[in-house]
Design an enzyme around this catalytic site. Structure first.
Site: not given
Length: 306
Positions: A47, A75, A89, A181
């Site tokens: 993103d 991540y 987010d 997310r």
């Protein structure tokens, strides 16, 4: 007759430590321009607000993109508790709040249901297609449609730090198709405190690690200079973990024409997807069966015509 795409016939992998702001496609475009490359693509979207590893393939390396996209990834991310947003987010609009703040052991216990083979519903603001349209386009138009849960394998999901009652840092290692997310959203709902991703950083993907990545500023500063080529990793780096078969010079010539060939040696078992090489260089991708390699995609040498 199709027009040949302009640019250099250069192949390899470039690891970028993506900054927050540009899209993944923006970064690919800048890298392709900097190298004056004929062809470029990336192995897994980040993103715009996300940072970290973005692996970019140039030339023939684009044929190996699926082996990075399908690999395990890690991540590091921070969840802001107490607020749910429409995008899941920090860039989104708050849609619900909660005063509840779970204790760290409660969070650790809740993480159990997010490990292993799970079902995950993608965020509304994602590139998932619904009747041919991107989900994020529908959401922006106020026509968001329910999304179906998708299978995801999560190898590990652990707490790194609890810096305050409102913030918890996590690390997740997962397979293809995972949405951080969605983890933040669903964990917040599970605990009753709500939550969204405050920051996200991809630290490795398959054989590639962000510790070996370079900044986009460095690429832009050295654009169109010979020194850039020294930053490229061999195409074969993406094939780590895929069985390899060895071929001789005669077999290599036949493989380059798309013909199946007997191999000198093999790490593959019958029916395995594998890659064929000669002198350490990839020649083709395909399937190994009973002493014979059957190519599905041929890797061209630099300077070969397309």
């Amino acid at each position: 007759m199709a027009r040949r795409r302009k640019g250099r016939d250069i192949s390899g992998w470039l690891l970028i430590d993506k900054p927050a702001g540009p899209t993944s496609n923006d970064v690919v475009g800048k890298v392709r321009w900097a190298f004056h490359a004929r062809k470029a693509g990336h192995a897994g979207t980040l993103d715009p607000a996300a940072t970290g590893l973005l692996a970019i393939a140039l030339g023939e390396a684009t044929k190996t993109v699926p082996y990075v996209t399908d690999a395990m990834k890690a991540y590091d991310f921070v969840i802001r508790l107490g607020v749910q947003t429409d995008t899941d987010d920090a860039d989104g609009t708050p849609i619900a709040t909660s005063d509840m703040r779970p204790k760290t052991p409660e969070i650790a216990t809740a993480l159990d249901r997010f490990r292993g083979n799970i079902e995950q519903v993608p965020p509304q603001y994602s590139a998932v297609k619904v009747d041919g349209a991107r989900s994020y386009s529908l959401a922006r138009a106020g026509a968001a449609a329910p999304l179906e849960a998708r299978p995801l394998y999560v190898e590990s999901l652990e707490i790194l730090e609890r810096s305050s009652p409102d913030v918890v840092s996590l690390r997740m290692v997962c397979g293809k198709g995972g949405y951080v997310r969605s983890v933040a959203r669903d964990l917040g709902l599970e605990l009753g405190c709500l939550g969204h991703v405050q920051s996200l950083r991809r630290i490795w993907s398959g054989a590639f690690d962000v510790r070996h990545a370079v900044t986009l500023d460095r690429i832009e500063a050295a654009a169109r200079t010979p020194s850039l080529d020294d930053l490229l990793l061999p195409l074969e780096t993406a094939l780590e973990g895929l069985p390899r078969v060895q071929c001789g010079a005669v077999e290599t010539a036949r493989l380059r024409n798309g013909n199946p060939v007997p191999v000198l040696s093999s790490e593959a078992e019958f029916g395995d997807e594998a890659w064929a090489c000669c002198g350490g260089r990839a020649i083709a991708l395909g399937t190994y069966r009973a002493g014979t390699f059957h190519p599905s995609r041929v890797i061209k040498t630099p300077g070969a015509t397309s």
